[in-house]
Design an enzyme around this catalytic site. Structure first.
Site, short mmCIF file in Angstrom:
data_model
loop_
_atom_site.label_atom_id
_atom_site.label_comp_id
_atom_site.label_asym_id
_atom_site.label_seq_id
_atom_site.Cartn_x
_atom_site.Cartn_y
_atom_site.Cartn_z
N LYS A 127 0.95 -1.18 0.05
CA LYS A 127 -0.12 0.00 0.02
C LYS A 127 1.03 1.10 0.12
CE LYS A 127 -4.47 0.90 0.58
NZ LYS A 127 -5.65 -0.23 0.05
N ASP A 167 -6.81 3.99 -4.60
CA ASP A 167 -7.73 4.15 -3.47
C ASP A 167 -8.34 5.37 -3.12
OD1 ASP A 167 -7.62 2.26 -0.60
OD2 ASP A 167 -7.06 4.15 -0.14
P1 NAD Z 1 -12.85 7.81 -2.75
O1 NAD Z 1 -11.63 8.83 -2.43
O2 NAD Z 1 -13.47 7.50 -4.18
O3 NAD Z 1 -13.78 8.19 -1.61
C1 NAD Z 1 -13.65 8.60 -0.25
C2 NAD Z 1 -14.96 8.97 0.15
O4 NAD Z 1 -14.74 9.08 1.79
C3 NAD Z 1 -15.47 10.21 -0.33
O5 NAD Z 1 -16.89 10.30 -0.52
C4 NAD Z 1 -14.94 11.47 0.79
O6 NAD Z 1 -15.99 12.50 1.09
C5 NAD Z 1 -15.25 10.48 2.05
N1 NAD Z 1 -14.64 10.80 3.33
C6 NAD Z 1 -13.28 11.45 3.47
N2 NAD Z 1 -13.07 12.03 4.57
C7 NAD Z 1 -14.05 11.59 5.26
C8 NAD Z 1 -14.61 11.88 6.44
N3 NAD Z 1 -13.87 12.50 7.42
N4 NAD Z 1 -15.79 11.61 6.99
C9 NAD Z 1 -16.59 11.08 6.18
N5 NAD Z 1 -15.96 10.83 4.96
C10 NAD Z 1 -15.17 11.06 4.61
O7 NAD Z 1 -12.12 6.56 -2.10
P2 NAD Z 1 -12.52 4.94 -2.30
O8 NAD Z 1 -11.72 4.42 -3.43
O9 NAD Z 1 -14.17 5.00 -2.45
O10 NAD Z 1 -12.28 4.39 -0.95
C11 NAD Z 1 -12.89 4.32 0.33
C12 NAD Z 1 -12.52 3.35 1.24
O11 NAD Z 1 -12.67 2.00 0.63
C13 NAD Z 1 -11.18 3.37 1.70
O12 NAD Z 1 -11.07 2.88 3.05
C14 NAD Z 1 -10.40 2.50 0.83
O13 NAD Z 1 -9.17 1.89 1.27
C15 NAD Z 1 -11.40 1.39 0.62
N6 NAD Z 1 -11.32 0.51 -0.59
C16 NAD Z 1 -11.41 1.11 -1.78
C17 NAD Z 1 -11.22 0.30 -2.72
C18 NAD Z 1 -11.14 0.55 -4.29
O14 NAD Z 1 -11.29 -0.14 -5.16
N7 NAD Z 1 -11.18 2.07 -4.57
C19 NAD Z 1 -11.08 -1.09 -2.56
C20 NAD Z 1 -10.95 -1.79 -1.35
C21 NAD Z 1 -11.22 -0.93 -0.22
#
Ligand code: NAD
Length: 441
Positions: A127, A167
């Site tokens: 990561k 991510d």
């Molecule tokens: P993203 O950047 O597309 O979205 C993140 C979201 O979280 C946004 O809506 C943002 O406004 C919100 N956010 C940020 N800070 C916040 C706060 N303080 N309070 C409330 N909301 C808040 O990211 P993503 O790719 O959707 O990833 C989200 C989560 O899923 C992360 O934990 C990531 O590690 C996990 N994840 C992502 C993937 C992937 O394929 N993208 C895969 C597995 C896990």
């Protein structure tokens, strides 16, 4: 957010009971280590395998300069943690966020090792990220930051060695810039063969169909299996979603097709409630255009506390770690928490939820659809193939449902929660390889 750097990253992981009593201070890596210990006990993992897995192999920190639009030169701090590669190349996302720390990246890299192993794909865990707010810079600056970071990482990444993906704060565009930068670093003769250095690319640049929605899609498969077991009808049920980015928005869109109504949403800008249910497509378009849910017309503003206390059937934390502590867990009225984010539930919150009879579909299982379809993309790049969406979807569905069953069965037989069951299954596969290969030299 209440992230704290590990005081000593060499400290011995806590036993599971003490992890659940860590309190309000959040040390994400230590929490992950404590789950490792709990799962190790369940399967009598060889102590030397536990010791190897309790620390990442490599922790890389790079500081690099970028010329901003104003002409000012800013120094950025980037991380790449490579946890383990006994099963295959290091694999995992790149996070752009102001709260990125080494401790956080270590925790996330470790979880990637479990996910690859659990899903039966030939990947280890990695990561990375950069500590800055991607919303505070221009698109041109974002591109220069990404390219300079990729350059600074140099040979620490590669299609057979360590493969980044999107991510939080990064997306397919980020991956296109990374891939292009890397391919320009390897020389003309190798340029075409290194597309697989990152996954989650745009389709025209070698991405796969089905990757953007993959994490949300995998969560849907887990939830539908859970619902089948409980005789729970998803049609007509309600949901709250924290985080309406890639993971949260696709989960909401896909579930709307099964009749699930998203009535509460939240992101970094605030929280909204709509008893009629949001139109997830329209909300997704709004976020795409404006960068957050703020200003979306169809919803009443609510507080964070009100968000967690909403009466819904499904609660989906899809933003960041350490969001469901004791208070949130006591307030949640859902039947099931589906962890789209990594580490959204604090161990104390987890205990509270489980004691209250609220099921948890844990991150390492529920959000593994992302890394699984990343693997499909990598295989297509290696073979110069382009699979249809149906092929990708079908493979993902089979994989997620198989692994859900395995975790659920282990959990019931060994009387451990699903998180520990998922860790245990992942560890068994890794241990088998260590036992066969033994320790060099
Ligand atoms: P993203 O950047 O597309 O979205 C993140 C979201 O979280 C946004 O809506 C943002 O406004 C919100 N956010 C940020 N800070 C916040 C706060 N303080 N309070 C409330 N909301 C808040 O990211 P993503 O790719 O959707 O990833 C989200 C989560 O899923 C992360 O934990 C990531 O590690 C996990 N994840 C992502 C993937 C992937 O394929 N993208 C895969 C597995 C896990």
């Amino acid at each position: 957010m209440n992230l704290k750097s590990s005081p000593s990253s060499q400290s011995i992981p806590a036993a599971p009971a003490s992890a659940r009593a860590i309190g309000n201070e959040y040390d994400f890596f230590r929490v992950v280590q404590s789950y490792l210990d709990a799962a190790s006990k369940t399967i009598n993992l060889a102590p030397y395998v536990n010791a190897i897995l309790s620390q990442p192999k490599n922790e890389i920190i790079v500081n690099f300069p970028v010329k901003m639009d104003s002409g000012e030169v800013r120094i950025f701090k980037g991380y790449r943690v490579q946890h383990n590669n006994i099963l295959g190349p290091f694999k995992g996302g790149m996070r752009y966020a102001p709260m990125v720390t080494l401790d956080e990246v270590k925790a996330l890299a470790t979880m990637m090792t479990w996910k690859g192993s659990l899903m039966g794909i030939p990947y280890g865990g990695g990561k990375g990220g950069i500590k800055f707010d991607p919303r505070s810079v221009s698109r041109d600056e974002l591109q220069r930051i990404t390219r300079r970071f990729t350059h600074a990482l140099g040979e620490n990444i590669g299609p057979e060695y360590d493969i980044p993906a999107p991510d939080m704060g990064t997306n397919s565009q980020t991956m296109a810039w990374m891939m292009d930068t890397y391919s320009n670093m390897v020389g003309a003769a190798h340029k075409q063969s290194v597309k697989g250095v990152v996954t989650g690319k745009p389709i025209a640049s070698g991405g796969t169909l089905g990757r953007t929605k993959a994490t949300g899609q995998g969560m849907v498969h887990c939830l539908t299996e859970w619902a089948k077991d409980r005789g729970f009808d998803l049609e007509g049920s309600t949901m709250s979603v924290q985080g309406f980015g890639n993971v949260g928005s696709h989960f909401a869109v896909l579930l709307s097709k099964l009749g699930v109504s998203t009535v509460a949403v939240g992101d970094h800008s605030g929280y909204l409630y709509n008893p009629e249910g949001f139109n997830p497509h329209k909300l997704q378009d709004h976020v795409e255009k404006h960068g957050s849910i703020a200003g979306y017309p169809a919803g009443k503003s609510i507080t964070r506390e009100e968000f967690w206390a909403q009466k819904v059937d499904i609660c989906a934390p899809c933003a960041l770690e350490n969001q469901i502590g004791e208070e949130e867990a006591a307030a949640i009225q859902a039947r099931v928490v589906v962890e789209g984010a990594n580490g959204p539930t604090h161990p104390v919150g987890e205990r509270t939820l489980l004691d209250r009879g609220i099921d948890i579909l844990p991150d390492v299982l529920a959000n593994s659809g992302g890394v699984t379809v990343s693997y499909y993309e990598w295989v297509q790049n290696k073979r110069s193939e382009a699979w249809t969406l149906e092929e990708v979807d079908e493979k993902l569905e089979t994989a997620m449902k198989r692994v859900y069953r395995a975790v659920d069965t282990f959990s019931r037989h060994k009387k451990v929660d699903r998180r520990i069951a998922a860790y245990a299954l992942a560890l068994q596969r890794i241990e088998a390889v260590y036992k066969e290969r033994e320790i060099f030299p």
